[in-house]
Design a protein around this motif. Structure first.
Motif, PDB file in Angstrom:
ATOM      1  N   LEU A 287       0.825  -1.206   0.000  1.00  0.00           N
ATOM      2  CA  LEU A 287       0.000   0.000   0.000  1.00  0.00           C
ATOM      3  C   LEU A 287       0.862   1.260   0.000  1.00  0.00           C
ATOM      4  O   LEU A 287       1.972   1.269   0.543  1.00  0.00           O
ATOM      5  N   ILE A 302       4.118   7.970  -6.248  1.00  0.00           N
ATOM      6  CA  ILE A 302       3.505   7.042  -7.208  1.00  0.00           C
ATOM      7  C   ILE A 302       4.453   6.786  -8.375  1.00  0.00           C
ATOM      8  O   ILE A 302       4.552   5.656  -8.876  1.00  0.00           O
ATOM      9  N   GLY A 324      -5.516   8.984   1.833  1.00  0.00           N
ATOM     10  CA  GLY A 324      -6.085   7.742   1.325  1.00  0.00           C
ATOM     11  C   GLY A 324      -5.087   6.609   1.279  1.00  0.00           C
ATOM     12  O   GLY A 324      -3.880   6.809   1.457  1.00  0.00           O
ATOM     13  N   HIS A 325      -5.613   5.405   1.062  1.00  0.00           N
ATOM     14  CA  HIS A 325      -4.807   4.201   0.908  1.00  0.00           C
ATOM     15  C   HIS A 325      -4.934   3.735  -0.539  1.00  0.00           C
ATOM     16  O   HIS A 325      -6.051   3.563  -1.043  1.00  0.00           O
ATOM     17  N   PHE A 326      -3.802   3.521  -1.211  1.00  0.00           N
ATOM     18  CA  PHE A 326      -3.811   3.116  -2.614  1.00  0.00           C
ATOM     19  C   PHE A 326      -2.973   1.852  -2.776  1.00  0.00           C
ATOM     20  O   PHE A 326      -1.840   1.775  -2.293  1.00  0.00           O
ATOM     21  N   SER A 330      -2.399  -1.366  -8.202  1.00  0.00           N
ATOM     22  CA  SER A 330      -3.467  -0.729  -8.994  1.00  0.00           C
ATOM     23  C   SER A 330      -3.285   0.781  -9.028  1.00  0.00           C
ATOM     24  O   SER A 330      -4.227   1.538  -8.813  1.00  0.00           O
ATOM     25  N   LEU A 331      -2.081   1.238  -9.325  1.00  0.00           N
ATOM     26  CA  LEU A 331      -1.811   2.668  -9.278  1.00  0.00           C
ATOM     27  C   LEU A 331      -2.451   3.429 -10.436  1.00  0.00           C
ATOM     28  O   LEU A 331      -2.708   4.635 -10.316  1.00  0.00           O
ATOM     29  N   ASP A 332      -2.706   2.758 -11.557  1.00  0.00           N
ATOM     30  CA  ASP A 332      -3.418   3.451 -12.640  1.00  0.00           C
ATOM     31  C   ASP A 332      -4.832   3.814 -12.191  1.00  0.00           C
ATOM     32  O   ASP A 332      -5.346   4.883 -12.535  1.00  0.00           O
ATOM     33  N   ALA A 334      -5.580   4.411  -9.078  1.00  0.00           N
ATOM     34  CA  ALA A 334      -5.369   5.504  -8.137  1.00  0.00           C
ATOM     35  C   ALA A 334      -5.267   6.843  -8.873  1.00  0.00           C
ATOM     36  O   ALA A 334      -5.805   7.858  -8.417  1.00  0.00           O
ATOM     37  N   LEU A 335      -4.592   6.851 -10.018  1.00  0.00           N
ATOM     38  CA  LEU A 335      -4.459   8.088 -10.793  1.00  0.00           C
ATOM     39  C   LEU A 335      -5.808   8.564 -11.310  1.00  0.00           C
ATOM     40  O   LEU A 335      -6.094   9.766 -11.333  1.00  0.00           O
ATOM     41  N   GLN A 337      -8.649   8.032  -9.845  1.00  0.00           N
ATOM     42  CA  GLN A 337      -9.349   8.574  -8.687  1.00  0.00           C
ATOM     43  C   GLN A 337      -8.858   9.986  -8.352  1.00  0.00           C
ATOM     44  O   GLN A 337      -9.660  10.884  -8.053  1.00  0.00           O
ATOM     45  N   LEU A 338      -7.552  10.197  -8.422  1.00  0.00           N
ATOM     46  CA  LEU A 338      -6.998  11.517  -8.125  1.00  0.00           C
ATOM     47  C   LEU A 338      -7.434  12.555  -9.167  1.00  0.00           C
ATOM     48  O   LEU A 338      -7.712  13.710  -8.830  1.00  0.00           O
TER      49      LEU A 338
END
Length: 357
Positions: A287, A302, A324-326, A330-332, A334-335, A337-338
């Motif tokens: 995470l 990231i 938040g926790h990312f 699944s960082l794409d 996360a992007l 969402q941001l």
């Protein structure tokens, strides 16, 4: 632990998973052996392969094996060379909106083109030597290639990788993404670690001789317990998880207890601060945890875990806080969402560059 695999005969399509493995494009040499009515399709396929090669060359993890693979691919036929030149022309046109942000990447591709034209440098007979010449520098904008110190490191992890190492019976080491380090040996025993860059977690299962981690101008040591050292962008953060850690620095020493950390660089040392145990070591749980973290800093973190580069060109959004926790896997997502939370627009450019405005 699975490492990046790049078979010499056939380069598989790139894909992303929790290890963030990155593979180069296919390098089959019979690409142009098609009927007359399939020439257009063949050229399109070569252009796609050329685009993939450009991404590999700008990924920040290009290796000597990549150099050999690219050389084989581009010299397979005149059609391959033509496709590369056409892809590069399109690349140049697309990178113009990014301006100076892509200058370093343009310089890197220029080095490849120079080798192609002269059949020397990194694409010629001395390919492996030229690769070393290319990466053996002490400045690497955006981490596009390893510095000379990183290139010489004994332990290395690529983008999104983690590696566990046992240094003797009672010293357990975990290296995080984009880490370069070398063991320090005294006699026949490993007594420490030289952390050139990246992040390392050290677990000492039995009290004994202090184990040290040298990073920058300082050194952290502990005889038992657990601690972490992070060396990124010329700044070092030492965090104590359990036990005690002693920091040595030209400006003075510090002693850390559990859930405490200190940050230093070549000219300063912070005071000892408490750290949230939920945030500490979150990367070992897969995470990224942000608590009131400026968006610019969150994106920098990231970027360490995914290929390519995310660049925030919206200055007003840079200081807005992220909590938040990312999931690292699944960082794409996360992007995305941001982008939604901060009302940002995304524009993808060659080389894995993503502009957020």
């Amino acid at each position: 632990m699975k490492w990046i695999k790049r078979p010499a005969a056939l380069w598989r399509a790139c894909r992303h998973d929790s290890k963030m493995r990155f593979a180069a494009p296919a390098a089959r040499h019979d690409t142009m052996k098609t009927p007359e009515n399939h020439r257009d399709a063949s050229r399109e396929m070569l252009l796609q392969q050329a685009w993939q090669w450009l991404r590999v060359l700008h990924s920040g993890v290009a290796s000597a094996e990549d150099a050999r693979g690219f050389r084989q691919w581009v010299h397979a036929s005149a059609a391959h060379q033509s496709a590369y030149q056409e892809a590069k022309r399109r690349w140049d046109r697309l990178k113009q909106p990014a301006g100076a942000l892509l200058q370093s990447q343009a310089d890197l591709v220029g080095a490849y083109e120079h080798g192609l034209r002269g059949r020397r440098a990194f694409l010629g007979a001395a390919a492996s030597t030229a690769v070393v010449a290319l990466v053996a520098v002490n400045y690497s904008p955006w981490g596009l290639w390893p510095t000379s110190s990183e290139w010489r490191a004994d332990y290395r992890t690529g983008t999104g990788e983690q590696r566990a190492i046992d240094l003797g019976e009672h010293v357990h080491l975990t290296l995080n993404t984009r880490t370069n380090a070398s063991p320090q040996v005294k006699g026949h025993e490993v007594v420490g670690l030289d952390l050139v860059s990246g992040e390392a977690a050290i677990e000492l299962t039995l009290s004994g001789q202090p184990f040290f981690v040298r990073a920058g101008v300082g050194s952290a040591a502990a005889a038992y317990g657990q601690f972490e050292v992070r060396h990124v962008a010329q700044q070092v953060c030492v965090s104590c998880i359990a036990g005690e850690v002693h920091l040595s620095h030209p400006l003075g020493g510090k002693t850390l207890k559990a859930n405490e950390q200190v940050i230093y660089d070549a000219v300063s040392v912070s005071r000892v601060n408490a750290v949230d145990p939920q945030v500490l070591s979150s990367w070992r749980r897969g995470l990224l945890v942000f608590k009131q973290t400026p968006l610019g800093d969150a994106l920098d973190e990231i970027n360490r875990y995914r290929p390519g580069r995310v660049v925030l060109v919206n200055a007003a959004a840079r200081t807005k806080n992220v909590t938040g926790h990312f999931a690292i896997a699944s960082l794409d997502l996360a992007l995305i969402q941001l982008q939604h939370v901060f009302g940002l627009k995304a524009r993808a450019l060659p080389g894995g560059l993503l502009l957020l405005s």
